[in-house]
Structures are given as C-alpha cells and as structure tokens.
Design a protein around this motif. Structure first.
Motif, PDB file in Angstrom:
ATOM      1  N   TRP A  78      30.811 -32.029  28.182  1.00 36.50           N
ATOM      2  CA  TRP A  78      30.534 -32.073  29.621  1.00 36.50           C
ATOM      3  C   TRP A  78      29.892 -33.404  29.966  1.00 36.50           C
ATOM      4  O   TRP A  78      29.122 -33.960  29.184  1.00 36.50           O
ATOM      5  CB  TRP A  78      29.595 -30.941  30.023  1.00 36.50           C
ATOM      6  CG  TRP A  78      30.230 -29.592  30.047  1.00 36.50           C
ATOM      7  CD1 TRP A  78      30.311 -28.706  29.004  1.00 36.50           C
ATOM      8  CD2 TRP A  78      30.883 -28.964  31.145  1.00 36.50           C
ATOM      9  NE1 TRP A  78      30.963 -27.577  29.400  1.00 36.50           N
ATOM     10  CE2 TRP A  78      31.325 -27.697  30.713  1.00 36.50           C
ATOM     11  CE3 TRP A  78      31.130 -29.347  32.465  1.00 36.50           C
ATOM     12  CZ2 TRP A  78      31.999 -26.813  31.546  1.00 36.50           C
ATOM     13  CZ3 TRP A  78      31.800 -28.461  33.289  1.00 36.50           C
ATOM     14  CH2 TRP A  78      32.233 -27.210  32.841  1.00 36.50           C
ATOM     15  N   GLU A  98      23.475 -23.863  29.175  1.00 37.53           N
ATOM     16  CA  GLU A  98      24.274 -22.724  29.616  1.00 37.53           C
ATOM     17  C   GLU A  98      25.674 -23.115  30.084  1.00 37.53           C
ATOM     18  O   GLU A  98      26.378 -22.300  30.671  1.00 37.53           O
ATOM     19  CB  GLU A  98      23.533 -21.994  30.745  1.00 37.53           C
ATOM     20  CG  GLU A  98      22.160 -21.492  30.325  1.00 37.53           C
ATOM     21  CD  GLU A  98      21.299 -21.027  31.482  1.00 37.53           C
ATOM     22  OE1 GLU A  98      21.797 -21.002  32.631  1.00 37.53           O
ATOM     23  OE2 GLU A  98      20.136 -20.704  31.239  1.00 37.53           O
ATOM     24  N   LEU A  99      26.108 -24.326  29.833  1.00 27.39           N
ATOM     25  CA  LEU A  99      27.418 -24.777  30.306  1.00 27.39           C
ATOM     26  C   LEU A  99      28.579 -24.029  29.658  1.00 27.39           C
ATOM     27  O   LEU A  99      29.665 -23.960  30.229  1.00 27.39           O
ATOM     28  CB  LEU A  99      27.571 -26.276  30.089  1.00 27.39           C
ATOM     29  CG  LEU A  99      26.786 -27.147  31.072  1.00 27.39           C
ATOM     30  CD1 LEU A  99      26.749 -28.593  30.602  1.00 27.39           C
ATOM     31  CD2 LEU A  99      27.365 -27.045  32.461  1.00 27.39           C
ATOM     32  N   ASP A 100      28.345 -23.431  28.501  1.00 27.68           N
ATOM     33  CA  ASP A 100      29.437 -22.715  27.827  1.00 27.68           C
ATOM     34  C   ASP A 100      29.800 -21.396  28.511  1.00 27.68           C
ATOM     35  O   ASP A 100      30.792 -20.765  28.155  1.00 27.68           O
ATOM     36  CB  ASP A 100      29.117 -22.483  26.352  1.00 27.68           C
ATOM     37  CG  ASP A 100      27.854 -21.664  26.133  1.00 27.68           C
ATOM     38  OD1 ASP A 100      27.086 -21.462  27.089  1.00 27.68           O
ATOM     39  OD2 ASP A 100      27.628 -21.237  24.985  1.00 27.68           O
ATOM     40  N   TYR A 102      30.917 -21.235  31.488  1.00 26.97           N
ATOM     41  CA  TYR A 102      32.022 -21.522  32.401  1.00 26.97           C
ATOM     42  C   TYR A 102      33.342 -21.481  31.642  1.00 26.97           C
ATOM     43  O   TYR A 102      33.498 -22.145  30.609  1.00 26.97           O
ATOM     44  CB  TYR A 102      31.819 -22.879  33.081  1.00 26.97           C
ATOM     45  CG  TYR A 102      30.607 -22.881  33.972  1.00 26.97           C
ATOM     46  CD1 TYR A 102      30.671 -22.344  35.253  1.00 26.97           C
ATOM     47  CD2 TYR A 102      29.388 -23.377  33.521  1.00 26.97           C
ATOM     48  CE1 TYR A 102      29.549 -22.305  36.067  1.00 26.97           C
ATOM     49  CE2 TYR A 102      28.264 -23.349  34.330  1.00 26.97           C
ATOM     50  CZ  TYR A 102      28.355 -22.808  35.598  1.00 26.97           C
ATOM     51  OH  TYR A 102      27.240 -22.761  36.401  1.00 26.97           O
ATOM     52  N   VAL A 106      37.546 -23.913  34.613  1.00 25.70           N
ATOM     53  CA  VAL A 106      36.597 -24.621  35.481  1.00 25.70           C
ATOM     54  C   VAL A 106      36.463 -26.040  34.939  1.00 25.70           C
ATOM     55  O   VAL A 106      35.980 -26.260  33.836  1.00 25.70           O
ATOM     56  CB  VAL A 106      35.222 -23.917  35.520  1.00 25.70           C
ATOM     57  CG1 VAL A 106      34.222 -24.745  36.314  1.00 25.70           C
ATOM     58  CG2 VAL A 106      35.360 -22.524  36.113  1.00 25.70           C
ATOM     59  N   LEU A 109      31.714 -28.858  38.380  1.00 23.44           N
ATOM     60  CA  LEU A 109      30.704 -28.050  39.043  1.00 23.44           C
ATOM     61  C   LEU A 109      30.052 -28.840  40.175  1.00 23.44           C
ATOM     62  O   LEU A 109      29.682 -30.002  39.996  1.00 23.44           O
ATOM     63  CB  LEU A 109      29.630 -27.615  38.045  1.00 23.44           C
ATOM     64  CG  LEU A 109      30.121 -26.766  36.877  1.00 23.44           C
ATOM     65  CD1 LEU A 109      29.035 -26.638  35.821  1.00 23.44           C
ATOM     66  CD2 LEU A 109      30.578 -25.407  37.373  1.00 23.44           C
ATOM     67  N   ARG A 139      34.018 -31.510  33.018  1.00 26.38           N
ATOM     68  CA  ARG A 139      34.461 -31.562  31.622  1.00 26.38           C
ATOM     69  C   ARG A 139      34.960 -32.966  31.289  1.00 26.38           C
ATOM     70  O   ARG A 139      35.506 -33.660  32.142  1.00 26.38           O
ATOM     71  CB  ARG A 139      35.565 -30.539  31.369  1.00 26.38           C
ATOM     72  CG  ARG A 139      35.054 -29.112  31.466  1.00 26.38           C
ATOM     73  CD  ARG A 139      36.124 -28.130  31.030  1.00 26.38           C
ATOM     74  NE  ARG A 139      35.714 -26.770  31.303  1.00 26.38           N
ATOM     75  CZ  ARG A 139      35.003 -26.007  30.482  1.00 26.38           C
ATOM     76  NH1 ARG A 139      34.618 -26.477  29.324  1.00 26.38           N
ATOM     77  NH2 ARG A 139      34.684 -24.765  30.823  1.00 26.38           N
ATOM     78  N   GLY A 166      33.623 -25.139  40.311  1.00 28.32           N
ATOM     79  CA  GLY A 166      32.667 -24.068  40.547  1.00 28.32           C
ATOM     80  C   GLY A 166      31.392 -24.579  41.189  1.00 28.32           C
ATOM     81  O   GLY A 166      31.207 -25.782  41.383  1.00 28.32           O
ATOM     82  N   GLN A 167      30.518 -23.661  41.517  1.00 26.05           N
ATOM     83  CA  GLN A 167      29.202 -23.976  42.070  1.00 26.05           C
ATOM     84  C   GLN A 167      28.169 -23.769  40.970  1.00 26.05           C
ATOM     85  O   GLN A 167      28.334 -22.910  40.115  1.00 26.05           O
ATOM     86  CB  GLN A 167      28.874 -23.037  43.233  1.00 26.05           C
ATOM     87  CG  GLN A 167      29.846 -23.108  44.380  1.00 26.05           C
ATOM     88  CD  GLN A 167      29.619 -24.336  45.243  1.00 26.05           C
ATOM     89  OE1 GLN A 167      28.508 -24.820  45.384  1.00 26.05           O
ATOM     90  NE2 GLN A 167      30.681 -24.840  45.828  1.00 26.05           N
ATOM     91  N   CYS A 168      27.097 -24.537  41.007  1.00 25.44           N
ATOM     92  CA  CYS A 168      26.011 -24.315  40.056  1.00 25.44           C
ATOM     93  C   CYS A 168      24.673 -24.484  40.766  1.00 25.44           C
ATOM     94  O   CYS A 168      24.618 -24.954  41.901  1.00 25.44           O
ATOM     95  CB  CYS A 168      26.132 -25.241  38.853  1.00 25.44           C
ATOM     96  SG  CYS A 168      25.807 -26.977  39.191  1.00 25.44           S
TER      97      CYS A 168
END
Length: 187
Positions: A78, A98-100, A102, A106, A109, A139, A166-168
C-alpha cells in the motif's frame, strides 16, 4: 512524495508524525534539465521507519509527474501520498496495520484532509476550516498514475483499472495554509 525547496523545512516535522515501521520515499526536486532519478541515501530511524531519499531535476514543477516517479520507487503493498506540510495524529497509527481488511477489488481509499486557513482580513483573527476528501491511500499496482499539475488526482486511474475506491477513517492534518497573508498569496 516530492519535496521542493519551499517545502523542505516541513519534512522533518512530517516524518515525526509517521507510524513506526513505515517506508517513506522522499524525492527532492530542483529545477533543471536532468529528469534522471538518483538515489541519495537511505536512513532507518529509531522507530524502524525507513526513509529513502532521491533527487531529480525537472524543467517544470509538475507534481503529478513527480508523484508518479515516487510510486515507482515504493516497495510496499500500500502507498499513501503525503506532503511535507501534512501531519498524521498518533492515535491513527494503528489504522495502518488494518489495511489487509480491504478486499483485492479495493484499489484506493478516500481519506479526509483537514486544516484551518486564516482569513487575513484587517483586524480579524477568523479562520476558515476545511475538509477535503481525497484518495490518498492506494495499492501499489502498475498503471496507477496521478494527473494534474497542482491539485493532482489519482481516483480516475484506480477506477480505470476496474477497481473500487473505498472510504476510510484516516484524517490527514494539512498545516500548509496556516501562514501569513503574504505567504498565502505566493502559493
């Protein structure tokens, strides 16, 4: 992220806000006629953050081109683009682990970029607050390219590859507009 002479003083302050164990690619750009990217040095900080310094000389200051060079220098799964005048808050550092969560579909973000800007009116201490949602985390896929000379964007490139954005919950604090009226006029 690309660094120019007018933002270099912010770099060390920004690095101090990064989570431990990350990799940072710093591309120093000075106006010139040699677009070759040269590796200058790699430094590992006490917290395990690896900072890799590169240099180039572009005729025109075009941030999308410089950011695209940086993508090619990144080695992690990432990538997050961050400017020298951006800051991360310590309570958000765990978010990066915590990126895994997604799924592979995706590709990027959207994060919030927040800050304040003085109104610079005679006799006023008022400020404007802003929140700009932008795809800042993505990514490390071939084919993702930034577009635009100043307010460059990446979203279209992610979507062109057939991936979702996505949103984060990550918020990036931008301090670049917290300057006097003369400095703001020159931006």
């Amino acid at each position: 992220f690309p660094v120019t002479i007018d933002t270099a003083h912010h770099v060390m302050q920004m690095i101090a806000t990064l989570p431990s164990g990350c990799e940072l690619v710093v591309l120093w750009n000075e106006q010139g006629d040699n677009p070759e990217v040269v590796e200058r040095k790699t430094v590992t900080l006490k917290n395990g953050t690896v900072v890799r310094y590169y240099a180039t000389q572009w005729q025109e200051l075009h941030f999308a081109n410089l950011r695209n060079l940086c993508i090619g220098l990144c080695s992690r799964e990432w990538v997050m683009w961050i400017d020298a005048d951006d800051r991360l808050l310590p309570h958000q550092h765990s978010w990066f682990t915590e990126l895994d969560i997604y799924p592979p579909g995706v590709g990027g973000l959207v994060c919030g970029c927040v800050g304040v800007q003085p109104k610079h009116q005679q006799g006023s201490n008022d400020v404007m607050r802003y929140h700009t949602p932008t795809a800042r985390v993505f990514r490390n896929y071939k084919g993702f390219k930034f577009e635009g000379a100043a307010h460059e964007r990446l979203s279209w490139s992610i979507q062109k590859q057939g991936l979702m954005i996505g949103q984060c919950s990550l918020l990036i604090h931008h301090v670049g507009y917290e300057v006097d009226a003369d400095s703001m006029t020159s931006k």
